[in-house]
Design a protein around this motif. Structure first.
Motif, PDB file in Angstrom:
ATOM      1  N   ALA A 188       2.276  -0.437  -4.297  1.00 35.41           N
ATOM      2  CA  ALA A 188       3.408   0.497  -4.215  1.00 35.41           C
ATOM      3  C   ALA A 188       3.064   1.843  -4.838  1.00 35.41           C
ATOM      4  O   ALA A 188       3.533   2.891  -4.372  1.00 35.41           O
ATOM      5  N   LEU A 189       2.254   1.842  -5.881  1.00 38.80           N
ATOM      6  CA  LEU A 189       1.867   3.086  -6.538  1.00 38.80           C
ATOM      7  C   LEU A 189       1.089   4.003  -5.593  1.00 38.80           C
ATOM      8  O   LEU A 189       1.159   5.229  -5.693  1.00 38.80           O
ATOM      9  N   PHE A 190       0.367   3.404  -4.649  1.00 39.24           N
ATOM     10  CA  PHE A 190      -0.445   4.198  -3.736  1.00 39.24           C
ATOM     11  C   PHE A 190       0.264   4.457  -2.410  1.00 39.24           C
ATOM     12  O   PHE A 190      -0.033   5.442  -1.730  1.00 39.24           O
ATOM     13  N   GLU A 191       1.189   3.588  -2.041  1.00 38.83           N
ATOM     14  CA  GLU A 191       1.915   3.793  -0.791  1.00 38.83           C
ATOM     15  C   GLU A 191       3.101   4.728  -0.966  1.00 38.83           C
ATOM     16  O   GLU A 191       3.396   5.561  -0.099  1.00 38.83           O
ATOM     17  N   GLY A 192       3.821   4.585  -2.085  1.00 41.01           N
ATOM     18  CA  GLY A 192       5.005   5.416  -2.315  1.00 41.01           C
ATOM     19  C   GLY A 192       6.124   5.068  -1.341  1.00 41.01           C
ATOM     20  O   GLY A 192       6.206   3.951  -0.842  1.00 41.01           O
ATOM     21  N   GLY A 193       6.994   6.023  -1.052  1.00 41.69           N
ATOM     22  CA  GLY A 193       8.064   5.809  -0.091  1.00 41.69           C
ATOM     23  C   GLY A 193       8.967   4.654  -0.457  1.00 41.69           C
ATOM     24  O   GLY A 193       9.265   4.417  -1.630  1.00 41.69           O
ATOM     25  N   ALA A 194       9.386   3.903   0.573  1.00 40.18           N
ATOM     26  CA  ALA A 194      10.306   2.779   0.370  1.00 40.18           C
ATOM     27  C   ALA A 194       9.712   1.725  -0.541  1.00 40.18           C
ATOM     28  O   ALA A 194      10.423   1.092  -1.318  1.00 40.18           O
ATOM     29  N   ALA A 195       8.390   1.529  -0.457  1.00 36.24           N
ATOM     30  CA  ALA A 195       7.749   0.506  -1.293  1.00 36.24           C
ATOM     31  C   ALA A 195       7.947   0.804  -2.775  1.00 36.24           C
ATOM     32  O   ALA A 195       8.194  -0.098  -3.568  1.00 36.24           O
ATOM     33  N   LEU A 196       7.855   2.079  -3.142  1.00 33.97           N
ATOM     34  CA  LEU A 196       8.015   2.446  -4.548  1.00 33.97           C
ATOM     35  C   LEU A 196       9.488   2.510  -4.940  1.00 33.97           C
ATOM     36  O   LEU A 196       9.875   2.109  -6.033  1.00 33.97           O
ATOM     37  N   GLU A 197      10.327   2.995  -4.026  1.00 35.53           N
ATOM     38  CA  GLU A 197      11.765   3.078  -4.300  1.00 35.53           C
ATOM     39  C   GLU A 197      12.379   1.700  -4.502  1.00 35.53           C
ATOM     40  O   GLU A 197      13.309   1.534  -5.287  1.00 35.53           O
ATOM     41  N   GLN A 198      11.862   0.711  -3.790  1.00 38.39           N
ATOM     42  CA  GLN A 198      12.432  -0.630  -3.841  1.00 38.39           C
ATOM     43  C   GLN A 198      11.649  -1.566  -4.761  1.00 38.39           C
ATOM     44  O   GLN A 198      11.919  -2.771  -4.785  1.00 38.39           O
ATOM     45  N   ILE A 199      10.720  -1.028  -5.554  1.00 35.12           N
ATOM     46  CA  ILE A 199       9.866  -1.877  -6.373  1.00 35.12           C
ATOM     47  C   ILE A 199      10.664  -2.729  -7.352  1.00 35.12           C
ATOM     48  O   ILE A 199      10.245  -3.832  -7.718  1.00 35.12           O
ATOM     49  N   TRP A 200      11.848  -2.251  -7.764  1.00 35.14           N
ATOM     50  CA  TRP A 200      12.654  -3.026  -8.715  1.00 35.14           C
ATOM     51  C   TRP A 200      13.021  -4.392  -8.157  1.00 35.14           C
ATOM     52  O   TRP A 200      13.127  -5.371  -8.902  1.00 35.14           O
ATOM     53  N   ILE A 201      13.194  -4.464  -6.835  1.00 27.09           N
ATOM     54  CA  ILE A 201      13.525  -5.740  -6.200  1.00 27.09           C
ATOM     55  C   ILE A 201      12.389  -6.741  -6.373  1.00 27.09           C
ATOM     56  O   ILE A 201      12.603  -7.929  -6.637  1.00 27.09           O
ATOM     57  N   PHE A 202      11.151  -6.228  -6.268  1.00 22.81           N
ATOM     58  CA  PHE A 202       9.981  -7.087  -6.317  1.00 22.81           C
ATOM     59  C   PHE A 202       9.502  -7.345  -7.737  1.00 22.81           C
ATOM     60  O   PHE A 202       8.492  -8.010  -7.950  1.00 22.81           O
ATOM     61  N   ILE A 203      10.228  -6.790  -8.693  1.00 21.67           N
ATOM     62  CA  ILE A 203      10.027  -7.129 -10.100  1.00 21.67           C
ATOM     63  C   ILE A 203      11.144  -8.056 -10.566  1.00 21.67           C
ATOM     64  O   ILE A 203      10.903  -9.135 -11.099  1.00 21.67           O
ATOM     65  N   LEU A 204      12.389  -7.630 -10.335  1.00 21.49           N
ATOM     66  CA  LEU A 204      13.550  -8.395 -10.785  1.00 21.49           C
ATOM     67  C   LEU A 204      13.661  -9.740 -10.083  1.00 21.49           C
ATOM     68  O   LEU A 204      13.853 -10.782 -10.739  1.00 21.49           O
ATOM     69  N   GLY A 205      13.555  -9.761  -8.761  1.00 22.05           N
ATOM     70  CA  GLY A 205      13.711 -11.005  -7.999  1.00 22.05           C
ATOM     71  C   GLY A 205      12.729 -12.089  -8.430  1.00 22.05           C
ATOM     72  O   GLY A 205      13.137 -13.199  -8.796  1.00 22.05           O
ATOM     73  N   PRO A 206      11.419 -11.792  -8.434  1.00 19.75           N
ATOM     74  CA  PRO A 206      10.453 -12.813  -8.851  1.00 19.75           C
ATOM     75  C   PRO A 206      10.588 -13.251 -10.301  1.00 19.75           C
ATOM     76  O   PRO A 206      10.457 -14.436 -10.606  1.00 19.75           O
ATOM     77  N   LEU A 207      10.832 -12.310 -11.216  1.00 24.93           N
ATOM     78  CA  LEU A 207      10.955 -12.701 -12.623  1.00 24.93           C
ATOM     79  C   LEU A 207      12.185 -13.585 -12.845  1.00 24.93           C
ATOM     80  O   LEU A 207      12.132 -14.563 -13.601  1.00 24.93           O
ATOM     81  N   ALA A 208      13.293 -13.250 -12.169  1.00 24.76           N
ATOM     82  CA  ALA A 208      14.498 -14.082 -12.290  1.00 24.76           C
ATOM     83  C   ALA A 208      14.259 -15.455 -11.674  1.00 24.76           C
ATOM     84  O   ALA A 208      14.679 -16.483 -12.227  1.00 24.76           O
ATOM     85  N   GLY A 209      13.566 -15.500 -10.545  1.00 26.60           N
ATOM     86  CA  GLY A 209      13.254 -16.775  -9.910  1.00 26.60           C
ATOM     87  C   GLY A 209      12.339 -17.620 -10.775  1.00 26.60           C
ATOM     88  O   GLY A 209      12.521 -18.843 -10.886  1.00 26.60           O
ATOM     89  N   GLY A 210      11.356 -16.975 -11.418  1.00 26.49           N
ATOM     90  CA  GLY A 210      10.453 -17.697 -12.313  1.00 26.49           C
ATOM     91  C   GLY A 210      11.175 -18.259 -13.520  1.00 26.49           C
ATOM     92  O   GLY A 210      10.899 -19.377 -13.968  1.00 26.49           O
TER      93      GLY A 210
END
Length: 225
Positions: A188-210
């Motif tokens: 996401a750091l290199f792609e930017g755009g939606a991938a970086l804007e939505q990165i919170w989903i891919f941090i919060l979702g997995p950590l909460a699931g774990g």
């Protein structure tokens, strides 16, 4: 430090090979590309499990590390250091992949470096998918590596890798499937755009699931403390 370096290397390999396959196969363009990408991520986990599993346990995923910590299998210092080195490994892998693609865009058939974004911009849908799939994945990891499984935990790497293939087959069309904050942060750091804007989903979702997986495993675990 060796186990931290092992986590860096393992996460590097997972991110470079998994996301590299997603780019090369133009993941999402057809069924074959989805299956191929899912297999790539699963096989990368199997390979690393039998490479560094005896050194660090081969978490190569902050969500797994959090689940292991909450299950009482590691201390807070190691938990934090594992996560740090996992993210560093993913960033290095994403940087190398981005460099390879930039030198000759024709080498990559895909349109991204493998970072994630939610299908149709449906953020809540993506959050739920990442939460549920990570819960399942971390639960498999905790169970497959448990002492209560006796000799069968010698095959934990295979079970975990196959589970990751199944999870990718379910989730790719929804989120691209991350279930791993480190492997999402790097690209996401290199792609930017939606991938970086939505990165919170891919941090919060997995950590909460774990975290939920750790709680459920404690509920059903029969190992005597």
């Amino acid at each position: 430090m060796k186990k931290y370096y092992a986590e860096l290397i393992g996460t590097f390999v997972l991110t470079f090979l998994g996301c590299g396959a997603a780019v090369s196969l133009n993941c999402g363009s057809d069924t074959a590309s989805i299956v191929g990408t899912a297999i790539a991520f699963g096989l990368a986990v199997v390979a690393m499990a039998y490479t560094i599993g005896g050194i660090s346990g081969c978490h190569i995923n902050p969500a797994i590390t959090l689940g292991v910590y909450l299950s009482g299998r590691m201390n807070a210092k190691d938990c934090g250091m594992y996560m740090l080195f996992q993210v560093i490994g993913a960033i290095i892998a994403a940087a190398l992949l981005a460099l390879i693609v930039s030198t000759d865009p024709g080498l990559a058939r895909g349109t991204t470096t493998g970072a994630n974004a939610c299908a149709s911009g449906n953020l809540w849908n993506g959050l739920i998918v990442e939460f549920v799939l990570t819960f399942i994945f971390v639960l498999v990891v905790l169970g497959a590596t448990a002492k209560t499984n006796g000799a069968t935990n010698n095959f934990a790497g295979l079970a975990i890798g196959l589970a990751l293939i199944l999870i990718h087959l379910v989730g790719i069309n929804y989120t691209g499937t991350s279930v791993n904050p480190a492997r999402s942060i790097g690209p996401a750091l290199f792609e930017g755009g939606a991938a970086l804007e939505q990165i919170w989903i891919f941090i919060l979702g997995p950590l909460a699931g774990g975290a939920l997986a750790a709680g459920v495993w404690k509920l059903i675990d029969t190992e005597k403390k």
